[in-house]
Every structure is written in C-alpha cells, then in structure tokens.
Design a protein around this motif. Structure first.
Motif, mmCIF file in Angstrom:
data_model
loop_
_atom_site.group_PDB
_atom_site.id
_atom_site.type_symbol
_atom_site.label_atom_id
_atom_site.label_comp_id
_atom_site.label_asym_id
_atom_site.label_seq_id
_atom_site.Cartn_x
_atom_site.Cartn_y
_atom_site.Cartn_z
ATOM 1 N N ALA A 11 0.823 -1.206 0.000
ATOM 2 C CA ALA A 11 0.000 0.000 0.000
ATOM 3 C C ALA A 11 0.859 1.259 0.000
ATOM 4 C CB ALA A 11 -0.943 -0.002 1.194
ATOM 5 N N VAL A 12 1.937 1.260 0.769
ATOM 6 C CA VAL A 12 2.822 2.423 0.805
ATOM 7 C C VAL A 12 3.500 2.626 -0.553
ATOM 8 C CG1 VAL A 12 4.970 3.301 1.823
ATOM 9 C CG2 VAL A 12 3.195 2.359 3.283
ATOM 10 N N THR A 13 3.954 1.546 -1.151
ATOM 11 C CA THR A 13 4.595 1.639 -2.461
ATOM 12 C C THR A 13 3.619 2.144 -3.520
ATOM 13 O OG1 THR A 13 5.998 -0.233 -1.858
ATOM 14 C CG2 THR A 13 5.891 0.334 -4.175
ATOM 15 N N THR A 14 2.416 1.628 -3.517
ATOM 16 C CA THR A 14 1.415 2.075 -4.476
ATOM 17 C C THR A 14 0.991 3.509 -4.187
ATOM 18 O OG1 THR A 14 0.647 -0.214 -4.552
ATOM 19 C CG2 THR A 14 -0.730 1.415 -5.615
ATOM 20 N N PHE A 16 2.985 5.910 -3.003
ATOM 21 C CA PHE A 16 4.024 6.771 -3.579
ATOM 22 C C PHE A 16 3.916 6.814 -5.100
ATOM 23 C CE2 PHE A 16 6.522 6.226 0.460
ATOM 24 C CZ PHE A 16 6.481 7.563 0.809
ATOM 25 N N ALA A 17 3.576 5.690 -5.708
ATOM 26 C CA ALA A 17 3.385 5.674 -7.160
ATOM 27 C C ALA A 17 2.190 6.539 -7.557
ATOM 28 C CB ALA A 17 3.208 4.241 -7.647
ATOM 29 N N LEU A 18 1.113 6.517 -6.750
ATOM 30 C CA LEU A 18 -0.040 7.384 -7.009
ATOM 31 C C LEU A 18 0.359 8.849 -6.893
ATOM 32 C CD1 LEU A 18 -3.062 7.970 -7.434
ATOM 33 C CD2 LEU A 18 -3.353 7.654 -4.970
ATOM 34 N N LEU A 19 1.176 9.175 -5.923
ATOM 35 C CA LEU A 19 1.672 10.541 -5.793
ATOM 36 C C LEU A 19 2.448 10.957 -7.041
ATOM 37 C CD1 LEU A 19 2.026 13.013 -3.921
ATOM 38 C CD2 LEU A 19 4.120 11.932 -3.098
ATOM 39 N N LEU A 20 3.229 10.045 -7.588
ATOM 40 C CA LEU A 20 3.965 10.322 -8.823
ATOM 41 C C LEU A 20 3.018 10.544 -9.999
ATOM 42 C CD1 LEU A 20 6.789 10.537 -10.094
ATOM 43 C CD2 LEU A 20 6.665 8.076 -10.521
ATOM 44 N N ILE A 87 3.189 3.066 -11.606
ATOM 45 C CA ILE A 87 4.401 3.783 -12.005
ATOM 46 C C ILE A 87 4.460 3.935 -13.519
ATOM 47 C CG2 ILE A 87 6.919 3.612 -12.117
ATOM 48 C CD1 ILE A 87 6.819 2.469 -9.282
ATOM 49 N N LEU A 88 4.095 2.895 -14.249
ATOM 50 C CA LEU A 88 4.074 3.001 -15.712
ATOM 51 C C LEU A 88 3.047 4.027 -16.180
ATOM 52 C CD1 LEU A 88 4.454 -0.714 -16.847
ATOM 53 C CD2 LEU A 88 6.114 1.135 -17.072
ATOM 54 N N SER A 89 1.927 4.106 -15.495
ATOM 55 C CA SER A 89 0.930 5.107 -15.881
ATOM 56 C C SER A 89 1.404 6.518 -15.555
ATOM 57 C CB SER A 89 -0.415 4.814 -15.220
ATOM 58 O OG SER A 89 -0.331 4.946 -13.831
ATOM 59 N N ALA A 90 2.328 6.659 -14.616
ATOM 60 C CA ALA A 90 2.887 7.975 -14.313
ATOM 61 C C ALA A 90 3.768 8.481 -15.454
ATOM 62 C CB ALA A 90 3.683 7.935 -13.018
ATOM 63 N N ALA A 91 4.255 7.580 -16.279
ATOM 64 C CA ALA A 91 5.111 7.987 -17.395
ATOM 65 C C ALA A 91 4.307 8.499 -18.587
ATOM 66 C CB ALA A 91 5.995 6.819 -17.826
ATOM 67 N N VAL A 92 3.045 8.170 -18.651
ATOM 68 C CA VAL A 92 2.222 8.559 -19.806
ATOM 69 C C VAL A 92 2.175 10.074 -20.006
ATOM 70 C CG1 VAL A 92 -0.125 8.498 -20.744
ATOM 71 C CG2 VAL A 92 0.889 6.430 -19.778
ATOM 72 N N PRO A 93 1.895 10.883 -18.964
ATOM 73 C CA PRO A 93 1.862 12.332 -19.192
ATOM 74 C C PRO A 93 3.202 12.927 -19.621
ATOM 75 C CG PRO A 93 0.777 11.791 -17.129
ATOM 76 C CD PRO A 93 1.442 10.556 -17.609
ATOM 77 N N VAL A 94 4.295 12.286 -19.259
ATOM 78 C CA VAL A 94 5.612 12.801 -19.641
ATOM 79 C C VAL A 94 5.813 12.688 -21.146
ATOM 80 C CG1 VAL A 94 8.106 12.480 -19.340
ATOM 81 C CG2 VAL A 94 6.573 12.260 -17.377
ATOM 82 N N THR A 115 -5.061 -1.720 -2.715
ATOM 83 C CA THR A 115 -3.941 -2.114 -1.854
ATOM 84 C C THR A 115 -4.124 -1.597 -0.432
ATOM 85 O OG1 THR A 115 -2.622 -0.185 -2.513
ATOM 86 C CG2 THR A 115 -2.334 -2.219 -3.791
ATOM 87 N N ALA A 116 -4.704 -0.404 -0.271
ATOM 88 C CA ALA A 116 -4.954 0.122 1.071
ATOM 89 C C ALA A 116 -5.997 -0.730 1.797
ATOM 90 C CB ALA A 116 -5.410 1.576 0.984
#
Length: 127
Positions: A11-14, A16-20, A87-94, A115-116
């Motif tokens: 949950a913590v890892t996901t 942080f990925a959501l924050l990204l 994390i992969l979805s965080a790369a889409v806007p870039v 996950t939470a």
C-alpha cells in the motif's frame, strides 16, 4: 514490530506511485489539474476504501482476503503488478503532455484503494 507487513508495504509503495501519477498529470497536463488531480486521488481512493465493503455486503459477495497472505507465497509476486502499473501510468503524461489525465488519476487511485483495503484487512486479521 518483529516483521513488516507485506500488505502495508504494498500500500505504501502504491501510494508513492499514485503521488507520482498526480504530480506528472499536474505538471504535464492542463492548468486546471493543479487542484483537481489531488482531489480526485483523495476522493477516489478514500471512496473506494470506505464504500467497497458496503457494496460487497449489498451485493452479497463474500469479502476477499488480503492480497498477500502467507498461505500462498505466489500472491506477493502478483501483487507487485499494482505499483508497477501505477508507475508506468505515471510515465504517460511525460511522453504525451498537454492532455487531461483525470481518468488516469482515478484509475491509479482505485488501484491504490485496493492495496490500502488489503492492508486494512491484513491488520484487522492479525490483531
């Protein structure tokens, strides 16, 4: 604490990925996303965690166990797909800037909500 709970780490890892995802969608998206994207993430993740048990009871579906449990060690490998996809979805806007990525934030928030919810279930079963 003798051992770290794997569902909590997931949950913590996901999270942080959501924050990204929120940061990249806000930086590379339209200016309206500055306030809307963080609100979408909070409302959707919180709504999933709060309303999913109610929906499962209304639909008479038995609650699922936590995502990672010691009886099936292979679940840890499958559960790592959640933060990886976020994390992969965080790369889409870039790579495709300037578009509205509100739906991407909602999807990532629901994945974090899963996950939470799993971490909450694991904690309630342990103690």
């Amino acid at each position: 604490m003798k051992r770290l709970e794997p569902n909590l780490l997931l949950a913590v890892t996901t999270g942080f990925a959501l924050l990204l995802v929120v940061i990249t969608a806000t930086v590379y998206g339209p200016p309206v996303g500055l306030i809307r994207n963080p609100l979408l993430a909070i409302i959707c993740a919180g709504g999933f965690v709060l309303l999913n048990p109610v929906m499962l009871r209304m639909m008479k579906i038995t609650p699922r166990p936590p995502m990672i449990h010691p009886d099936a060690p292979g679940t840890a490998v499958w559960a790592t797909l959640f933060p990886m996809m976020v994390i992969l979805s965080a790369a889409v806007p870039v790579f495709w800037p300037g578009r509205d990525y509100g739906l991407l934030v909602i999807i990532a928030a629901v994945w974090f909500g899963v996950t939470a919810e799993s971490a909450i279930k694991a904690r309630s079963q342990a103690g």
